[in-house]
Design an enzyme around this catalytic site. Structure first.
Site, PDB file in Angstrom:
ATOM      1  N   GLU A 193       0.800  -1.225   0.000  1.00  0.00           N
ATOM      2  CA  GLU A 193       0.000   0.000   0.000  1.00  0.00           C
ATOM      3  C   GLU A 193       0.833   1.277   0.000  1.00  0.00           C
ATOM      4  OE1 GLU A 193      -2.774   0.564   3.250  1.00  0.00           O
ATOM      5  OE2 GLU A 193      -1.425  -0.415   4.653  1.00  0.00           O
ATOM      6  N   HIS A 208       3.022 -25.663  -2.686  1.00  0.00           N
ATOM      7  CA  HIS A 208       1.766 -25.952  -3.410  1.00  0.00           C
ATOM      8  C   HIS A 208       1.530 -24.942  -4.536  1.00  0.00           C
ATOM      9  CE1 HIS A 208       0.827 -29.076  -0.558  1.00  0.00           C
ATOM     10  NE2 HIS A 208       1.095 -28.220   0.434  1.00  0.00           N
ATOM     11  N   LYS A 230      -7.911   6.799   4.393  1.00  0.00           N
ATOM     12  CA  LYS A 230      -7.790   6.152   5.697  1.00  0.00           C
ATOM     13  C   LYS A 230      -9.101   5.499   6.135  1.00  0.00           C
ATOM     14  CE  LYS A 230      -5.653   5.465   9.650  1.00  0.00           C
ATOM     15  NZ  LYS A 230      -4.685   4.372   9.605  1.00  0.00           N
TER      16      LYS A 230
END
Ligand code: M6R
Length: 614
Positions: A494, A510, A609
């Site tokens: 972010e 995997h 925010k």
């Protein structure tokens, strides 16, 4: 998302609302604007694309005098960030100006009807539709502004916090809310309006919290008038909020994020203050103690949350299941609310939210409440919507978090979850006293431990330099620290815009191990736990394929360090508290990489925010 602020009184409104807007910029920073009604009753709007500092420059040469003003900082939903889509929006006649936070879901239908009635639109926003709807209703019914707002809002589907001012009226703002936050600061003969009380704390500590479906007439020198959309008297919910202004400043740090990372030893102290008796090592949380029967009889705990709060909830799942032996599910609030979940009367639904305003979390909570579950909140923002809607809860008390990337709220949330689990474990007898006290002792050491971790700031800054230009990152962890790996990856993406993924370490083979090559750094959380040896084997598997490994490990762990290219050493405490310790270097790593990349750390692109829209 979007911040709104307003002022009515005897002072010049513009400096007050601009200051408030700066404090609200964490809610969005695509554009900013103000509308002022001056002494002659003239209504002037000034707005532009970009941040509040750009607006300040833009208005520096303009006449912005006037004692009534509203202001807006935008996080774009309908329409790209631009001057024309910036708020406030004038109505077609220019007699009204409106600011809006939220989404009007039926705006197309309303817009088409207005077009039929001769209205034209300058912007692509749903908000301009709303101001014109209010004007249309006002003209058609020849009524007051507040009546027009009320009648118009009855036609609206969606979320809003709005403020409207009118040409010719230099003493009044009409405001309303539905699913978007709005508080009214009460001064002496003056009022302030905001999406967040903290933005106007310089002027007052007394706040009226508007409830959903309420309209407020805020008039200079008059009592606050609150009505519902059905024209009944509203509920005046006035609370006092104590907050120090220094909590809202950077305090010498270059960014709020760095300040908030470094605050963590203190915020943990604030979080546990008065809740742990250092003598008896007992934990007391009123929200749990006063609802003892609910917790004793809980069939299941369901956490609902988003983003970082969801990661904290995943840690909560381990903590509650291990310590209290209560089955736990962790849900993305945005999924839970739309998938017809099974909710039982003996479920406890815990909403975890820093802001207490996240739209999806609030909606998930309301569904749970309607279904008869006991709803509990773990919030930071005092008086926030989630805190008010829940049956009970525990504040994390870490102070205002302003950096868009959540840091101290995460560690506060995990601390509260551990304290809750200790309380419940004591009531249920699912842990021995010795086991509980061992965790509590470590909890009391956390401020010192986190201080020690923070003292490695410069080591992590140097490490960040090496990896600034990586294009991808993998974060691995197991058990309590698998969610910490997810959180570390989220922090990096972010604020630095580097692609990063978190996985349980054993999942690598995997599929994700195919991504490993010499260009791929992997952060492995390899602190001591019962899967430590297996994690070290996973590191070897990565190394064998040329991957570069940064290990977060215990001081002097030679076993792990042999398999790592770079190490971040941390002190060790109870396993359930290690996510608090480990998350701090991951926050710092993301921070420094973002700084070296020249990113806007506190206001990363496309984010806000407080996510008050779906
Ligand atoms: O205020 P909330 O805790 O409800 O917010 C939830 C998320 O929007 C938030 O944690 C978001 O993911 C942060 N930007 C993460 O750093």
């Amino acid at each position: 998302m979007c911040g709104i602020v307003g002022y009515v009184g005897d002072r010049d409104a513009c400096p007050i609302i601009i200051k408030g807007l700066k404090r609200l910029e964490y809610r969005g920073y695509d554009s900013a604007g103000v509308a002022i009604v001056n002494d002659k009753g003239e209504l002037n709007v000034f707005k532009c694309k970009g941040k509040v500092s750009g607006l300040e420059e833009f208005i520096s040469e303009k006449d912005t005098r006037g004692c009534v003003g509203i202001a807006h900082t935008r996080w774009a939903t309908h329409g790209e960030p631009s001057d024309r889509n910036a708020h406030p929006h004038y109505s077609a006649s220019g007699n009204l100006a409106l600011i809006h936070n939220g989404i009007i879901e039926n705006f197309r239908v309303l817009k088409d009807a207005l077009i039929q009635n001769g209205y034209t639109f300058k912007s692509s926003t749903d908000s301009e539709v709303l101001v014109n709807l209010i004007e249309y209703v006002k003209q058609s019914n020849d009524c007051s502004l507040e009546e027009a707002v009320r009648l118009a809002l009855k036609q609206v589907v969606g979320a809003y916090a709005i403020a409207v001012v009118e040409r010719g009226n230099n003493s009044r703002i009409v405001a309303a809310r539905q699913s978007s936050p709005m508080v009214i600061g009460i001064g002496k003969g003056e009022y302030f309006l905001s999406s967040d009380a903290a933005s106007i704390i310089d002027y007052t500590n007394d706040f009226a919290y508007l409830n959903d479906g309420e309209i407020a007439v805020i008039e200079k020198g008059k009592d606050l008038e609150i009505k519902t959309l059905d024209n009944e008297d509203g509920h005046l919910d006035i609370r006092r909020l104590e907050l120090s202004i220094s909590q809202l400043e950077k305090g010498g740090y270059p960014h709020f994020m760095l300040k908030e990372i470094h605050e963590q030893p203190n915020t943990i102290v604030d979080c546990i203050r008065g809740r742990i008796n250092p003598e008896t090592l007992e934990v007391y949380l009123s929200g749990v103690a006063l609802n003892k029967e609910k917790f004793l009889n809980a069939g299941r705990i369901i956490f609902v949350a988003c983003g970082t709060s969801w990661h904290a909830s995943l840690i909560g799942e381990h903590i509650f299941e291990n310590m209290c032996r209560i089955p736990v599910e962790v849900e993305y609030a945005s999924e839970f609310r739309y998938r017809n979940p099974i909710i039982r009367k003996d479920d406890i639904v815990i909403a975890v939210s820093q802001s207490g305003e996240t739209a999806d979390t609030l909606a998930a909570l309301e569904i749970a409440k309607k279904a008869g579950a006991f709803v509990y909140g773990i919030c930071n923002a005092v008086g926030s919507s989630i805190a008010r809607v829940t049956d009970s809860g525990t504040y994390i008390h870490v102070g205002p978090e302003i950096g868009v990337a959540s840091t101290k709220a995460f560690t506060g949330q995990v601390t509260v979850m551990a304290m809750m689990a200790l309380c419940i474990a004591q009531m249920k007898g699912t842990m021995t006293e010795e086991q509980r006290h061992a965790v509590v002792r470590d909890m009391l050491r956390l401020p010192e431990i986190t201080k020690e971790v923070l003292s490695t700031d410069s080591v992590i800054a140097d490490l960040a330099k090496i990896f600034t230009y990586a294009h991808n990152f993998i974060y691995l962890g197991r058990g309590y620290n698998y969610p910490t790996a997810l959180e570390g990856a989220l922090k990096l993406k972010e604020i630095s815009y580097i692609h990063a993924e978190g996985y349980p370490a054993a999942e690598m083979k995997h599929g994700p191990i195919a991504l490993i090559d010499t260009e791929m750094p992997t952060v492995v959380i390899a602190t001591p736990d019962h899967t430590h040896d297996k994690t070290v084997s996973n590191m070897e598997e990565i190394k064998a394929r040329g991957g570069k490994i940064i290990a977060v490990m215990a001081h002097g762990d030679e076993h792990a360090s042999k398999s790592a290219d770079y190490v971040i050493e941390v002190p060790v405490c109870s396993e359930c508290l290690m996510p608090i310790v480990v998350s701090i270097p991951l926050q710092l790593l993301a921070y420094y990489i973002a700084v070296y990349k020249g990113r806007n750390v506190d206001q990363p692109r496309n984010l806000a925010k407080s996510v008050t829209v779906e």
